[in-house]
Design a protein around this motif. Structure first.
Motif, PDB file in Angstrom:
ATOM      1  N   UNK A   1       8.758  -4.855   0.864  1.00 43.76           N
ATOM      2  CA  UNK A   1       7.812  -4.033   0.136  1.00 43.76           C
ATOM      3  C   UNK A   1       6.946  -4.817  -0.822  1.00 43.76           C
ATOM      4  N   UNK A   2       7.473  -5.934  -1.300  1.00 43.11           N
ATOM      5  CA  UNK A   2       6.729  -6.744  -2.272  1.00 43.11           C
ATOM      6  C   UNK A   2       6.182  -8.026  -1.659  1.00 43.11           C
ATOM      7  N   UNK A   3       6.007  -8.019  -0.326  1.00 40.82           N
ATOM      8  CA  UNK A   3       5.438  -9.197   0.348  1.00 40.82           C
ATOM      9  C   UNK A   3       4.104  -9.579  -0.273  1.00 40.82           C
ATOM     10  N   UNK A   4       3.295  -8.567  -0.587  1.00 39.16           N
ATOM     11  CA  UNK A   4       2.027  -8.801  -1.257  1.00 39.16           C
ATOM     12  C   UNK A   4       2.118  -8.259  -2.676  1.00 39.16           C
ATOM     13  N   UNK A   5       1.851  -9.088  -3.678  1.00 36.38           N
ATOM     14  CA  UNK A   5       2.008  -8.653  -5.077  1.00 36.38           C
ATOM     15  C   UNK A   5       0.902  -7.701  -5.493  1.00 36.38           C
ATOM     16  N   UNK A   6       1.043  -7.165  -6.694  1.00 38.31           N
ATOM     17  CA  UNK A   6       0.008  -6.278  -7.218  1.00 38.31           C
ATOM     18  C   UNK A   6      -1.252  -7.087  -7.510  1.00 38.31           C
ATOM     19  N   UNK A   7      -2.364  -6.385  -7.554  1.00 39.30           N
ATOM     20  CA  UNK A   7      -3.640  -7.023  -7.852  1.00 39.30           C
ATOM     21  C   UNK A   7      -3.641  -7.579  -9.274  1.00 39.30           C
ATOM     22  N   UNK A   8      -4.417  -8.638  -9.522  1.00 40.73           N
ATOM     23  CA  UNK A   8      -4.372  -9.302 -10.837  1.00 40.73           C
ATOM     24  C   UNK A   8      -4.863  -8.445 -12.002  1.00 40.73           C
TER      25      UNK A   8
ATOM     26  N   UNK B   1       2.058  -0.181  -3.649  1.00 44.52           N
ATOM     27  CA  UNK B   1       1.599   1.136  -3.243  1.00 44.52           C
ATOM     28  C   UNK B   1       1.222   1.979  -4.452  1.00 44.52           C
ATOM     29  N   UNK B   2       2.117   2.042  -5.437  1.00 39.71           N
ATOM     30  CA  UNK B   2       1.905   2.928  -6.584  1.00 39.71           C
ATOM     31  C   UNK B   2       0.688   2.490  -7.393  1.00 39.71           C
ATOM     32  N   UNK B   3       0.579   1.207  -7.652  1.00 44.53           N
ATOM     33  CA  UNK B   3      -0.529   0.741  -8.491  1.00 44.53           C
ATOM     34  C   UNK B   3      -1.876   0.940  -7.811  1.00 44.53           C
ATOM     35  N   UNK B   4      -1.932   0.754  -6.497  1.00 39.08           N
ATOM     36  CA  UNK B   4      -3.197   0.967  -5.794  1.00 39.08           C
ATOM     37  C   UNK B   4      -3.504   2.459  -5.631  1.00 39.08           C
ATOM     38  N   UNK B   5      -2.465   3.278  -5.556  1.00 39.31           N
ATOM     39  CA  UNK B   5      -2.703   4.726  -5.554  1.00 39.31           C
ATOM     40  C   UNK B   5      -3.303   5.159  -6.885  1.00 39.31           C
TER      41      UNK B   5
END
Length: 295
Positions: free
Chosen positions: A33-40, A87-91
């Motif tokens: 699920x965390x393969x790609x980190x959150x955006x900077x 997912x949550x942060x981009x939502x």
């Protein structure tokens, strides 16, 4: 393009054997699920929601008076803020609001109704922060979608104000597992199979519990009076029938419900939105839906 991207996600998910133990399964879901980190530009802050761990997130321009309260998936036995952070942060970005992700207690250590209690605690914590119910959207994927519906049904039974809307991704709505697509989609779903679901259901709701109880399987609930609901599900999911039947039941109860079936998509595909165009498009649709219904 989207189809080749989903093939890459399938390859990622199949790159290691399915873990057996609970701790190993949780570690694996956090990993993929965390393969790609959150955006900077995302800001995250841990928060204690009256004893339930949570995490705020926001991006520049987020409307802080509006909140997406989110419950992660994982069959009530795995999943976390870590596995679903992207997912949550981009939502939240798509809906132009801050988010509150919840780490509810997991089975089998904490079977039903522990997660329900944590969800209600988190809701009431949020309300005590001065956030109006009409400024809250509640969402979740898989078991988190189940928990979203259970929370709203509990609030309705208690006579408390309801959230503005609900967003459900690949919701697990029937723990009796009577959905036809558990068989017809078994060969194309890389994640969810009936024997696996049965193990999760046994851990979360032991056999002594009636799994047709509406708080266990919201498919069987009286859905009248629910706020507007967006249901997103992939065509390559064994849980497709759980979503379709829920939409039918909600529509029959005069709920404002929107069902989106995304071609070729797998269970909870927006988790991998960083490298999946259809994941980003699904979040954009969810953001537009939430913005339409939030006051």
């Amino acid at each position: 393009m989207a189809y080749s991207e989903i093939d890459a996600i399938r390859a990622l998910l199949g790159s290691k054997p399915r873990p057996v133990g609970w701790s190993e399964r949780r570690q694996r879901l956090d990993e993929v699920g965390s393969t790609w980190p959150v955006a900077p530009d995302v800001t995250c802050e841990a928060i204690d929601c009256d004893g339930v761990p949570g995490e705020w997130s926001a991006v520049p321009g987020s409307e802080l008076s509006r909140v997406l309260l989110y419950f992660h998936g994982g069959g009530y036995c795995s999943g976390s803020i870590v596995s679903h952070r992207r997912l949550v942060t981009e939502a939240g970005r798509a809906a132009r609001m801050r988010t509150l992700a919840i780490d509810y207690r997991l089975a089998p250590e904490h079977p039903y109704p522990a997660a329900h209690e944590d969800a209600l605690t988190a809701w009431r914590f949020l309300r005590r922060q001065g956030v109006a119910a009409t400024s809250i959207a509640v969402g979740g994927d898989s078991a988190g979608g189940n928990l979203t519906l259970a929370l709203i049904n509990r609030l309705r039974a208690l006579g408390e104000p309801l959230p503005a809307c609900a967003w459900l991704v690949s919701p697990w709505t029937d723990l009796t597992m009577s959905g036809r697509t558990l068989a017809t989609k078994d060969a194309v779903d890389p994640l969810i199979h009936k024997t696996y679901l049965a193990e999760l259901a046994d851990a979360y709701a032991p056999a002594s519990i009636d799994r047709r109880d509406p708080l266990i399987s919201p498919l069987f609930a009286d859905l009248a009076g629910l706020p507007p609901v967006l249901i997103q599900v992939g065509s390559a999911e064994t849980l497709l029938a759980d979503a379709v039947r829920l939409a039918e039941a909600a529509g029959s109860a005069d709920v404002d419900v929107t069902l989106q079936i995304w071609p070729h998509m797998i269970h909870a595909w927006p988790v991998w939105n960083a490298n999946l165009e259809d994941g980003r498009r699904a979040l954009a649709c969810a953001g537009q839906f939430i913005c339409t219904h939030i006051r």
